[in-house]
Design an enzyme around this catalytic site. Structure first.
Site, PDB file in Angstrom:
ATOM      1  N   MET A  39       5.175 -93.409 -12.187  1.00 45.34           N
ATOM      2  CA  MET A  39       5.342 -92.746 -11.532  1.00 45.34           C
ATOM      3  C   MET A  39       6.252 -92.720 -10.464  1.00 45.34           C
ATOM      4  SD  MET A  39       1.476 -91.302 -10.210  1.00 45.34           S
ATOM      5  CE  MET A  39       1.472 -92.039  -8.206  1.00 45.34           C
ATOM      6  N   PRO A  40       7.151 -92.924 -10.395  1.00 42.64           N
ATOM      7  CA  PRO A  40       8.236 -93.322 -11.874  1.00 42.64           C
ATOM      8  C   PRO A  40       8.196 -94.602 -12.450  1.00 42.64           C
ATOM      9  CG  PRO A  40       9.346 -93.879 -10.127  1.00 42.64           C
ATOM     10  CD  PRO A  40       8.283 -93.055  -9.517  1.00 42.64           C
ATOM     11  N   HIS A  41       8.050 -95.123 -13.862  1.00 39.86           N
ATOM     12  CA  HIS A  41       8.386 -95.941 -14.570  1.00 39.86           C
ATOM     13  C   HIS A  41       9.511 -96.009 -15.369  1.00 39.86           C
ATOM     14  CE1 HIS A  41       6.803 -99.447 -17.123  1.00 39.86           C
ATOM     15  NE2 HIS A  41       7.243 -98.420 -17.882  1.00 39.86           N
TER      16      HIS A  41
END
Length: 75
Positions: free
Chosen positions: A1-3
Site C-alpha cells: 500500500m503501495p507495493h
C-alpha cells in the site's frame, strides 16, 4: 500500500545498491502518492532472459491498459 515488484534481468547489485534503489523508489511514491515511508514495500525479482516471456504473458500483456508506462517492445 503501495507495493512495487520490480522484475528485471539478473544484475549483480550489492546490498548497498539495492538499499539505494529501494530508497529512491520509496521517495518517489511518497512524493507522488502521498504515502508514508512505513507503508511502502519494494521487491526485486530477477528473471532470466529465457523466462521473460512468462512475465510478459502473465503480467505485462494482460494489464496493458492499466500500465502507466508501457514498454517499447512487444513479444
Amino acid at each position: 500500500m503501495p507495493h512495487v515488484d520490480i522484475k528485471c534481468f539478473p544484475r549483480e547489485l550489492t546490498d548497498e545498491q539495492k538499499t539505494a534503489l529501494a530508497a529512491d523508489i520509496t521517495e518517489v511514491l511518497i512524493r507522488h502518492l502521498n504515502s508514508k515511508e512505513s507503508a511502502v514495500s519494494v521487491a526485486l525479482t530477477q528473471v532470466e532472459p529465457d523466462a521473460w516471456q512468462a512475465v510478459w504473458d502473465s503480467e505485462i500483456a494482460p494489464q496493458m491498459a492499466q500500465l502507466i508506462k508501457k514498454p517499447g517492445y512487444s513479444m
